[in-house]
Design a protein around this motif. Structure first.
Motif, short mmCIF file in Angstrom:
data_model
loop_
_atom_site.label_atom_id
_atom_site.label_comp_id
_atom_site.label_asym_id
_atom_site.label_seq_id
_atom_site.Cartn_x
_atom_site.Cartn_y
_atom_site.Cartn_z
N SER A 16 19.76 42.72 -7.29
CA SER A 16 19.63 42.06 -9.14
C SER A 16 18.59 42.64 -9.69
O SER A 16 18.44 42.70 -10.86
CB SER A 16 19.95 40.58 -8.92
N GLN A 52 24.16 47.74 -7.63
CA GLN A 52 24.90 46.51 -7.63
C GLN A 52 26.42 46.83 -7.31
O GLN A 52 27.10 45.96 -6.82
CB GLN A 52 24.91 45.90 -9.06
N LYS A 63 18.91 39.02 -3.97
CA LYS A 63 17.57 39.15 -5.18
C LYS A 63 17.49 40.66 -5.33
O LYS A 63 16.91 40.78 -6.54
CB LYS A 63 16.74 38.22 -4.51
#
Length: 377
Positions: free
Chosen positions: A113, A221, A110
């Protein structure tokens, strides 16, 4: 916080198999199993258990435990309390309070992202958030300690709710005051993350996999994806389709030894100085004789447990004759349960590996998992 009555979700189960709650899939029955559904129910449950004087055992994600085949003749509390609360946010920082039962990797996913940096290199580590500060988990150049702001804790000694700062936790290499014996329950963990689209790479294996240099910035990421790929290549990500994933992850910590012991190892043995602190300057007034300097502090060096294991004759895939426990075929630090091994077989293999390393190099390997009713070393 005020006490409330437990809900029906905390109704006790009897003789529940603890192997179903651990990632290595071993462990006999629990005399009583409780599953408090909320943080307040967890507090009430623990106070009741302690007041009765029950023997008690906490299980979160079950990723770092080896429980005996006889099980646990007491009360087991399965912590699955969940919730993420925003404490504060600025243009550059995000502070969160995360309940202990939240999935660790779910939290990391989470944050990544949303472009928050600080935990991306800890992607793929199984288990729950509450266990992270106890172990001060770390991987690929990051540690929980670097972003931790403290914990909310229910203290066993007085059943009081307290907040422990990061300093009070005395975090070290895979260690904390809780792991050293301060009894109680982690209720929630506080983190402060940085708003950044990039992560600074701090570990050579990760840098190599990314094709960058140490100190370079890489999108968070991309770091997460690369770490997950690295862990998967070592069967260090929970995957029901991966036969080597029924494990505790790394079974042994990397030994930290005095420098003279490290020097006795072959030249190709990996090693890292862990406390190379600069000597502080001393100001002496003119005309005064300076005090003699303190004796030099012996330097400590971290060694590779995986290298020690493989070079003591225990190769990937090794298993003892007749045993169903094995060393992972992908990573010599993992002991895996591929074919229905029991706790006794896991423990036997762990002790054998430790004995081989001790015999060959005179170095004790420290098992990482919590041992319940079994001897791992």
């Amino acid at each position: 916080m005020t006490d409330t009555a437990p809900s029906e979700s905390t109704a006790p189960q009897h003789d529940a198999l603890l192997a179903d709650l651990t990632t290595i899939r071993v462990g006999g029955p629990a005399h009583t199993l409780l599953r408090p559904a909320t943080e307040q129910e967890l507090i009430v449950t623990m106070r009741d258990v302690w007041q009765r004087g029950d023997e008690w055992l906490l299980i979160g994600g079950g990723s770092n435990m080896v429980i005996s085949d006889e099980g646990f003749d007491g009360t087991v509390i399965h912590i699955a309390t969940r919730g993420i609360q925003l404490v504060s946010q600025t243009d550059t920082t995000l502070s969160l309070r995360v309940q202990a039962g939240e999935s660790w990797d779910g939290l990391v996913a989470k944050l990544v992202s949303r472009g928050w940096a600080g935990l991306e290199a800890l992607s793929g580590i199984p288990g729950s958030v509450g266990a992270a500060p106890i172990q001060n988990i770390g991987a690929y150049g990051q540690e929980v300690a670097s972003v931790l702001d403290g914990i909310d804790f229910l203290d066993y000694d007085n059943s009081e709710f307290v907040h422990l700062t990061t300093a009070e936790l005395e975090l070290g290499y895979r260690n904390s005051v809780i792991k050293e014996g301060r009894a109680g329950v982690v209720l929630a963990v506080y983190f402060t993350l940085t708003a950044s689209p990039e992560s600074t790479v701090q570990y050579q294996q990760l840098a190599t996999a990314l094709g960058v240099n140490i100190g370079d910035g890489v999108p968070v990421q991309q770091v997460r994806d690369t770490v997950l790929a690295l862990r998967a290549s070592k069967a260090m990500v929970l995957d029901p389709n991966e036969p080597d994933s029924a494990s505790c992850g790394s079974f042994f910590t990397n030994p930290i030894v005095p420098e003279h012991i490290a020097r006795a190892l072959p030249a190709d043995a990996p090693r890292w100085v862990v406390d190379d602190e600069p000597v502080a300057d001393v100001v002496v007034p003119l005309g005064e004789t300076p005090a003699p300097p303190p004796p030099p502090k012996p330097r400590l060096v971290k060694l590779s447990a995986a290298w020690l294991i493989e070079n003591s004759g225990v190769n990937k895939g090794f298993r003892l004759p007749g045993s169903r426990a094995a060393v992972s075929t992908k990573h010599s630090l993992a002991i895996v349960n591929r074919t229905g091994a029991d706790a006794a077989e896991i423990a036997e293999l762990a002790r054998y590996i430790g004995a081989c390393v001790l015999s060959r190099y005179g170095i004790h390997l420290q098992p990482e998992p919590v041992a319940v009713g079994v001897e791992l070393a």
